[in-house]
Write a protein that holds these residues in place. Structure first.
Motif, PDB file in Angstrom:
ATOM      1  N   ARG A  78       0.855  -1.185   0.000  1.00  0.00           N
ATOM      2  CA  ARG A  78       0.000   0.000   0.000  1.00  0.00           C
ATOM      3  C   ARG A  78       0.890   1.234   0.000  1.00  0.00           C
ATOM      4  O   ARG A  78       1.057   1.908   1.020  1.00  0.00           O
ATOM      5  CB  ARG A  78      -0.934   0.010   1.212  1.00  0.00           C
ATOM      6  N   ALA A  79       1.532   1.530  -1.132  1.00  0.00           N
ATOM      7  CA  ALA A  79       2.432   2.671  -1.233  1.00  0.00           C
ATOM      8  C   ALA A  79       1.640   3.973  -1.271  1.00  0.00           C
ATOM      9  O   ALA A  79       0.543   4.023  -1.819  1.00  0.00           O
ATOM     10  CB  ALA A  79       3.299   2.547  -2.480  1.00  0.00           C
ATOM     11  N   PRO A  80       2.188   5.052  -0.686  1.00  0.00           N
ATOM     12  CA  PRO A  80       1.548   6.362  -0.812  1.00  0.00           C
ATOM     13  C   PRO A  80       1.591   6.835  -2.266  1.00  0.00           C
ATOM     14  O   PRO A  80       2.016   6.113  -3.158  1.00  0.00           O
ATOM     15  CB  PRO A  80       2.400   7.264   0.102  1.00  0.00           C
ATOM     16  N   SER A  81       1.184   8.075  -2.497  1.00  0.00           N
ATOM     17  CA  SER A  81       1.180   8.625  -3.847  1.00  0.00           C
ATOM     18  C   SER A  81       2.605   8.852  -4.343  1.00  0.00           C
ATOM     19  O   SER A  81       3.565   8.855  -3.560  1.00  0.00           O
ATOM     20  CB  SER A  81       0.420   9.954  -3.864  1.00  0.00           C
ATOM     21  N   THR A  82       2.735   9.087  -5.658  1.00  0.00           N
ATOM     22  CA  THR A  82       4.057   9.359  -6.230  1.00  0.00           C
ATOM     23  C   THR A  82       4.655  10.624  -5.635  1.00  0.00           C
ATOM     24  O   THR A  82       5.854  10.672  -5.323  1.00  0.00           O
ATOM     25  CB  THR A  82       3.944   9.493  -7.760  1.00  0.00           C
ATOM     26  N   ASP A  83       3.828  11.666  -5.461  1.00  0.00           N
ATOM     27  CA  ASP A  83       4.335  12.911  -4.867  1.00  0.00           C
ATOM     28  C   ASP A  83       4.855  12.671  -3.457  1.00  0.00           C
ATOM     29  O   ASP A  83       5.906  13.191  -3.065  1.00  0.00           O
ATOM     30  CB  ASP A  83       3.228  13.974  -4.834  1.00  0.00           C
ATOM     31  N   ARG A  84       4.127  11.857  -2.681  1.00  0.00           N
ATOM     32  CA  ARG A  84       4.566  11.543  -1.324  1.00  0.00           C
ATOM     33  C   ARG A  84       5.867  10.750  -1.350  1.00  0.00           C
ATOM     34  O   ARG A  84       6.776  10.979  -0.543  1.00  0.00           O
ATOM     35  CB  ARG A  84       3.479  10.734  -0.607  1.00  0.00           C
ATOM     36  N   ALA A  85       5.984   9.815  -2.300  1.00  0.00           N
ATOM     37  CA  ALA A  85       7.207   9.021  -2.407  1.00  0.00           C
ATOM     38  C   ALA A  85       8.409   9.901  -2.719  1.00  0.00           C
ATOM     39  O   ALA A  85       9.497   9.714  -2.161  1.00  0.00           O
ATOM     40  CB  ALA A  85       7.038   7.948  -3.479  1.00  0.00           C
ATOM     41  N   LEU A  86       8.234  10.872  -3.606  1.00  0.00           N
ATOM     42  CA  LEU A  86       9.342  11.775  -3.939  1.00  0.00           C
ATOM     43  C   LEU A  86       9.682  12.681  -2.762  1.00  0.00           C
ATOM     44  O   LEU A  86      10.856  12.997  -2.528  1.00  0.00           O
ATOM     45  CB  LEU A  86       8.972  12.596  -5.177  1.00  0.00           C
ATOM     46  N   ASP A  87       8.653  13.117  -2.012  1.00  0.00           N
ATOM     47  CA  ASP A  87       8.921  13.902  -0.801  1.00  0.00           C
ATOM     48  C   ASP A  87       9.712  13.071   0.209  1.00  0.00           C
ATOM     49  O   ASP A  87      10.643  13.572   0.855  1.00  0.00           O
ATOM     50  CB  ASP A  87       7.610  14.371  -0.173  1.00  0.00           C
ATOM     51  N   ASP A  88       9.336  11.798   0.369  1.00  0.00           N
ATOM     52  CA  ASP A  88      10.059  10.921   1.297  1.00  0.00           C
ATOM     53  C   ASP A  88      11.501  10.731   0.844  1.00  0.00           C
ATOM     54  O   ASP A  88      12.432  10.710   1.665  1.00  0.00           O
ATOM     55  CB  ASP A  88       9.355   9.560   1.385  1.00  0.00           C
ATOM     56  N   TRP A  89      11.701  10.576  -0.471  1.00  0.00           N
ATOM     57  CA  TRP A  89      13.076  10.430  -0.989  1.00  0.00           C
ATOM     58  C   TRP A  89      13.897  11.675  -0.666  1.00  0.00           C
ATOM     59  O   TRP A  89      15.049  11.579  -0.231  1.00  0.00           O
ATOM     60  CB  TRP A  89      13.039  10.196  -2.497  1.00  0.00           C
ATOM     61  N   GLY A  90      13.311  12.862  -0.867  1.00  0.00           N
ATOM     62  CA  GLY A  90      14.028  14.099  -0.551  1.00  0.00           C
ATOM     63  C   GLY A  90      14.358  14.195   0.930  1.00  0.00           C
ATOM     64  O   GLY A  90      15.461  14.614   1.305  1.00  0.00           O
ATOM     65  N   ALA A  91      13.405  13.776   1.784  1.00  0.00           N
ATOM     66  CA  ALA A  91      13.657  13.805   3.229  1.00  0.00           C
ATOM     67  C   ALA A  91      14.772  12.831   3.592  1.00  0.00           C
ATOM     68  O   ALA A  91      15.612  13.117   4.456  1.00  0.00           O
ATOM     69  CB  ALA A  91      12.377  13.458   3.983  1.00  0.00           C
ATOM     70  N   ALA A  92      14.789  11.649   2.947  1.00  0.00           N
ATOM     71  CA  ALA A  92      15.846  10.661   3.215  1.00  0.00           C
ATOM     72  C   ALA A  92      17.208  11.221   2.823  1.00  0.00           C
ATOM     73  O   ALA A  92      18.200  11.056   3.554  1.00  0.00           O
ATOM     74  CB  ALA A  92      15.560   9.374   2.440  1.00  0.00           C
ATOM     75  N   ARG A  93      17.291  11.888   1.676  1.00  0.00           N
ATOM     76  CA  ARG A  93      18.582  12.437   1.238  1.00  0.00           C
ATOM     77  C   ARG A  93      19.052  13.546   2.171  1.00  0.00           C
ATOM     78  O   ARG A  93      20.240  13.629   2.519  1.00  0.00           O
ATOM     79  CB  ARG A  93      18.470  12.977  -0.191  1.00  0.00           C
ATOM     80  N   ARG A  94      18.137  14.410   2.610  1.00  0.00           N
ATOM     81  CA  ARG A  94      18.513  15.478   3.540  1.00  0.00           C
ATOM     82  C   ARG A  94      18.970  14.906   4.871  1.00  0.00           C
ATOM     83  O   ARG A  94      19.895  15.445   5.502  1.00  0.00           O
ATOM     84  CB  ARG A  94      17.330  16.439   3.746  1.00  0.00           C
ATOM     85  N   TRP A  95      18.348  13.808   5.304  1.00  0.00           N
ATOM     86  CA  TRP A  95      18.775  13.200   6.575  1.00  0.00           C
ATOM     87  C   TRP A  95      20.184  12.636   6.456  1.00  0.00           C
ATOM     88  O   TRP A  95      21.005  12.802   7.360  1.00  0.00           O
ATOM     89  CB  TRP A  95      17.794  12.094   6.974  1.00  0.00           C
ATOM     90  N   VAL A  96      20.490  11.964   5.338  1.00  0.00           N
ATOM     91  CA  VAL A  96      21.849  11.444   5.140  1.00  0.00           C
ATOM     92  C   VAL A  96      22.862  12.583   5.119  1.00  0.00           C
ATOM     93  O   VAL A  96      23.955  12.477   5.690  1.00  0.00           O
ATOM     94  CB  VAL A  96      21.931  10.633   3.825  1.00  0.00           C
ATOM     95  N   GLU A  97      22.515  13.700   4.480  1.00  0.00           N
ATOM     96  CA  GLU A  97      23.431  14.838   4.425  1.00  0.00           C
ATOM     97  C   GLU A  97      23.703  15.423   5.804  1.00  0.00           C
ATOM     98  O   GLU A  97      24.813  15.849   6.100  1.00  0.00           O
ATOM     99  CB  GLU A  97      22.843  15.928   3.520  1.00  0.00           C
ATOM    100  N   SER A  98      22.691  15.440   6.676  1.00  0.00           N
ATOM    101  CA  SER A  98      22.835  16.114   7.977  1.00  0.00           C
ATOM    102  C   SER A  98      23.245  15.171   9.102  1.00  0.00           C
ATOM    103  O   SER A  98      23.788  15.630  10.111  1.00  0.00           O
ATOM    104  CB  SER A  98      21.516  16.792   8.354  1.00  0.00           C
ATOM    105  N   PHE A  99      23.014  13.852   8.947  1.00  0.00           N
ATOM    106  CA  PHE A  99      23.233  12.928  10.067  1.00  0.00           C
ATOM    107  C   PHE A  99      24.697  12.923  10.498  1.00  0.00           C
ATOM    108  O   PHE A  99      25.603  12.684   9.705  1.00  0.00           O
ATOM    109  CB  PHE A  99      22.828  11.519   9.660  1.00  0.00           C
TER     110      PHE A  99
END
Length: 298
Positions: free
Chosen positions: A268-289
């Protein structure tokens, strides 16, 4: 990423979950991964559609001792579905069979009902190599020195352990995990590869989330062996919150992992827009962690 750094989580242990099996009353079950070694932990997942009320899972101990529940079940609710993840371990090589139990449903009115379930278990590999049953010749007798370990060596070892403990305590007090630049760059490059794959635009959100989640888990395990790829999302968040990570960094990460679990386990995947938002959040977390730890020390 080190249920289950047993293997340095580091193959993509969660990249592909096993098929979900429908049960009565719309309940679905699955297990991840679908192949384990004797003694390795794996995760069973039960998805219960809720129209209000509560749900819990009861898995009685296996009468033949083939498998065992090894921790508390973790429950999260999303999009009207209760997701219950149960850490387990298998002890007998061969086909895993199934774990029989029941889902207990409590409606808002207080009415209680039960639904029987059968969770398909993973195939279990033996620990010994395939030729371990062949007869072998007798081994030579080896002389073992009887001299006790000198006290100087014992004291040196204790001193080294004390130094290590002190260093880890200081590191924790300074505020979090320091991340090697090559680990961060590798994770960012892998996330960019996932984004460029076109999976999101093609609607293949299950694969998009599985690969994104795998990159995050491998990155976490490379920074700290205690953040193994075998851990559930809830276990990862608990350990991150105790290793000095800032709450502001973890709040969005928790949402990303929850959406990834929903896509991988419940399909039950969210929408494509939500998936891209999650990808952006994941990349920002890796950059800041971990960056705040290094900046604080400087």
């Amino acid at each position: 990423m080190s249920f289950l750094r047993a293997a340095a989580w580091v193959p993509l242990a969660l990249a592909c979950a096993t098929p979900i099996h429908a049960q009565p009353s719309g309940v679905q079950v699955g297990v991840d991964p679908d192949t384990v070694t004797v003694g390795d932990r794996f995760r069973a997942a039960v998805f219960v559609p809720l129209a209000g009320g509560q749900a819990s899972v009861d898995l009685p101990p296996a009468p033949d001792g083939r498998w065992q529940v090894v921790g508390e079940a973790q429950r999260t609710d999303s999009a009207g579905i209760a997701r219950i993840v149960i850490p387990m371990v298998a002890w007998v090589p061969g086909p895993g069979g199934s774990a029989n139990g029941e889902v207990r449903l409590t409606a808002r009115s207080g009415t209680v009902s039960t639904v029987p379930i059968a969770i398909p278990l993973p195939f279990v590999r033996a620990v010994l190599p395939a030729d371990s049953t062949r007869p072998r010749g007798p081994r030579d007798v080896v002389d073992v020195p009887g001299t006790p370990l000198p006290w100087a060596w014992i004291l040196a070892a204790l001193f080294a352990l004390a130094l290590l403990a002190g260093w880890m305590w200081i590191r924790r007090k300074r505020g979090g995990t320091r991340v090697a630049a090559d680990a961060r760059q590798h994770a960012l490059a892998e996330l960019d590869r996932v984004r460029a794959s076109g999976l999101a635009e093609a609607g293949e959100l299950e694969g998009f989330y599985a690969q994104t989640s795998a990159v995050l888990r491998e990155f976490m395990a490379s920074t700290d062996p205690r953040l193994g790829v075998d851990l559930t999302s809830r276990e990862l968040m608990d350990r991150l919150s105790r290793n000095g990570s800032r709450p502001a960094d973890l709040e969005r990460l928790a949402d990303v992992l929850a959406d990834a679990d929903l896509a991988k386990f419940a399909r039950r995947a969210p929408s494509t827009d939500r998936a891209l938002d999650d990808w952006g959040a994941a990349r920002r977390w890796v950059e800041s962690f971990g960056r705040h730890a290094t900046e604080g020390e400087e």
